[in-house]
Motif scaffolding. Sequence first.
Motif, PDB file in Angstrom:
ATOM      1  N   UNK A 183      -3.575   8.069 -12.255  1.00 49.46           N
ATOM      2  CA  UNK A 183      -4.430   7.647 -11.441  1.00 49.46           C
ATOM      3  C   UNK A 183      -5.834   8.331 -10.788  1.00 49.46           C
ATOM      4  N   UNK A 184      -7.117   8.325 -10.725  1.00 48.62           N
ATOM      5  CA  UNK A 184      -7.513   8.829 -10.159  1.00 48.62           C
ATOM      6  C   UNK A 184      -8.654   8.124  -8.889  1.00 48.62           C
ATOM      7  N   UNK A 185      -9.099   9.011  -7.644  1.00 44.84           N
ATOM      8  CA  UNK A 185      -8.731   8.688  -6.910  1.00 44.84           C
ATOM      9  C   UNK A 185     -10.152   9.498  -5.710  1.00 44.84           C
ATOM     10  N   UNK A 186     -11.202   8.532  -5.326  1.00 48.53           N
ATOM     11  CA  UNK A 186     -11.733   8.995  -4.739  1.00 48.53           C
ATOM     12  C   UNK A 186     -11.528   8.886  -3.562  1.00 48.53           C
ATOM     13  N   UNK A 187     -12.200  10.852  -2.414  1.00 54.57           N
ATOM     14  CA  UNK A 187     -11.525  10.477  -0.976  1.00 54.57           C
ATOM     15  C   UNK A 187     -11.644   9.476   0.024  1.00 54.57           C
ATOM     16  N   UNK A 188     -11.138   9.216   0.940  1.00 48.81           N
ATOM     17  CA  UNK A 188     -11.134   8.178   1.525  1.00 48.81           C
ATOM     18  C   UNK A 188     -10.961   6.561   0.799  1.00 48.81           C
ATOM     19  N   UNK A 189     -10.348   6.592  -0.550  1.00 50.20           N
ATOM     20  CA  UNK A 189     -10.023   5.787  -1.459  1.00 50.20           C
ATOM     21  C   UNK A 189      -8.860   4.830  -0.951  1.00 50.20           C
ATOM     22  N   UNK A 190      -8.320   3.672  -0.393  1.00 51.89           N
ATOM     23  CA  UNK A 190      -6.944   3.228  -0.677  1.00 51.89           C
ATOM     24  C   UNK A 190      -6.360   3.191  -2.163  1.00 51.89           C
ATOM     25  N   UNK A 191      -4.741   3.121  -2.144  1.00 56.50           N
ATOM     26  CA  UNK A 191      -4.053   3.333  -2.889  1.00 56.50           C
ATOM     27  C   UNK A 191      -4.868   1.958  -4.033  1.00 56.50           C
ATOM     28  N   UNK A 192      -4.841   0.889  -3.042  1.00 55.66           N
ATOM     29  CA  UNK A 192      -5.211  -0.930  -3.909  1.00 55.66           C
ATOM     30  C   UNK A 192      -6.104  -0.076  -4.825  1.00 55.66           C
ATOM     31  N   UNK A 193      -7.737  -0.139  -4.095  1.00 58.16           N
ATOM     32  CA  UNK A 193      -9.019   0.071  -4.958  1.00 58.16           C
ATOM     33  C   UNK A 193      -8.555   1.063  -5.692  1.00 58.16           C
ATOM     34  N   UNK A 194      -8.199   2.011  -5.551  1.00 56.55           N
ATOM     35  CA  UNK A 194      -7.772   3.053  -6.753  1.00 56.55           C
ATOM     36  C   UNK A 194      -7.373   2.316  -8.400  1.00 56.55           C
ATOM     37  N   UNK A 195      -5.868   1.438  -7.823  1.00 58.92           N
ATOM     38  CA  UNK A 195      -5.369   0.720  -8.902  1.00 58.92           C
ATOM     39  C   UNK A 195      -6.305  -0.437  -9.623  1.00 58.92           C
ATOM     40  N   UNK A 196      -7.347  -0.946  -8.684  1.00 53.72           N
ATOM     41  CA  UNK A 196      -8.484  -1.660  -9.261  1.00 53.72           C
ATOM     42  C   UNK A 196      -9.268  -1.450 -10.367  1.00 53.72           C
ATOM     43  N   UNK A 197      -9.751  -0.011  -9.380  1.00 58.08           N
ATOM     44  CA  UNK A 197     -10.544   0.329 -10.642  1.00 58.08           C
ATOM     45  C   UNK A 197     -10.520   1.078 -11.530  1.00 58.08           C
ATOM     46  N   UNK A 198      -9.034   1.364 -12.031  1.00 60.55           N
ATOM     47  CA  UNK A 198      -8.546   1.820 -13.367  1.00 60.55           C
ATOM     48  C   UNK A 198      -8.569   0.646 -13.900  1.00 60.55           C
ATOM     49  N   UNK A 199      -8.606  -0.383 -13.781  1.00 60.54           N
ATOM     50  CA  UNK A 199      -8.228  -1.808 -14.621  1.00 60.54           C
ATOM     51  C   UNK A 199      -6.171  -2.718 -13.849  1.00 60.54           C
ATOM     52  N   UNK A 200      -6.047  -2.287 -13.048  1.00 59.58           N
ATOM     53  CA  UNK A 200      -4.486  -2.324 -12.820  1.00 59.58           C
ATOM     54  C   UNK A 200      -4.377  -3.761 -11.827  1.00 59.58           C
ATOM     55  N   UNK A 201      -4.776  -4.702 -12.249  1.00 56.49           N
ATOM     56  CA  UNK A 201      -4.831  -6.168 -11.013  1.00 56.49           C
ATOM     57  C   UNK A 201      -3.629  -6.342 -10.666  1.00 56.49           C
ATOM     58  N   UNK A 202      -2.173  -6.447 -11.219  1.00 55.71           N
ATOM     59  CA  UNK A 202      -1.136  -6.804 -10.572  1.00 55.71           C
ATOM     60  C   UNK A 202      -0.160  -5.437 -10.159  1.00 55.71           C
ATOM     61  N   UNK A 203       0.431  -5.904  -9.392  1.00 53.65           N
ATOM     62  CA  UNK A 203       1.316  -4.116  -8.917  1.00 53.65           C
ATOM     63  C   UNK A 203       2.757  -4.560  -8.989  1.00 53.65           C
ATOM     64  N   UNK A 204       2.811  -6.247  -9.805  1.00 54.26           N
ATOM     65  CA  UNK A 204       4.451  -5.642 -10.323  1.00 54.26           C
ATOM     66  C   UNK A 204       4.696  -7.021  -9.651  1.00 54.26           C
ATOM     67  N   UNK A 205       6.135  -8.049  -9.263  1.00 56.65           N
ATOM     68  CA  UNK A 205       6.825  -9.709  -8.795  1.00 56.65           C
ATOM     69  C   UNK A 205       6.510  -9.101  -6.837  1.00 56.65           C
TER      70      UNK A 205
END
Length: 86
Positions: free
Chosen positions: A13-35
């Motif tokens: 999952x690519x990310x920009x400097x300073x970005x949170x894990x959640x923001x990077x996942x959302x930007x990658x189209x991952x909206x559910x992080x599991x149970x």
Amino acid sequence: MSSESFFWMGKPIPFRAGESVAAALEAAGILSFGPAPGGGPTRYFCGIGACQCCLVRIDGCVREACLTPACSGARVEELGAADAKV
Ligand code: FES
């Protein structure tokens, strides 16, 4: 596009400097992080650490994805089934 990435369930999952894990996942189209421990899916919701809706396992430790800066090479995973039964 950033050249840095972490791994979500083994997928880079690519990310920009300073970005949170959640923001990077959302930007990658991952909206559910599991149970979630209380049922339903974990997800990016409040973004300030208050709701605990975004809990994931990062390099073996349970963390709020919205508060954790993305780090190159980190292994980010859904909480395991045992975590979801809390
Ligand atoms: S989105 Fe609410 S604690 Fe992370």
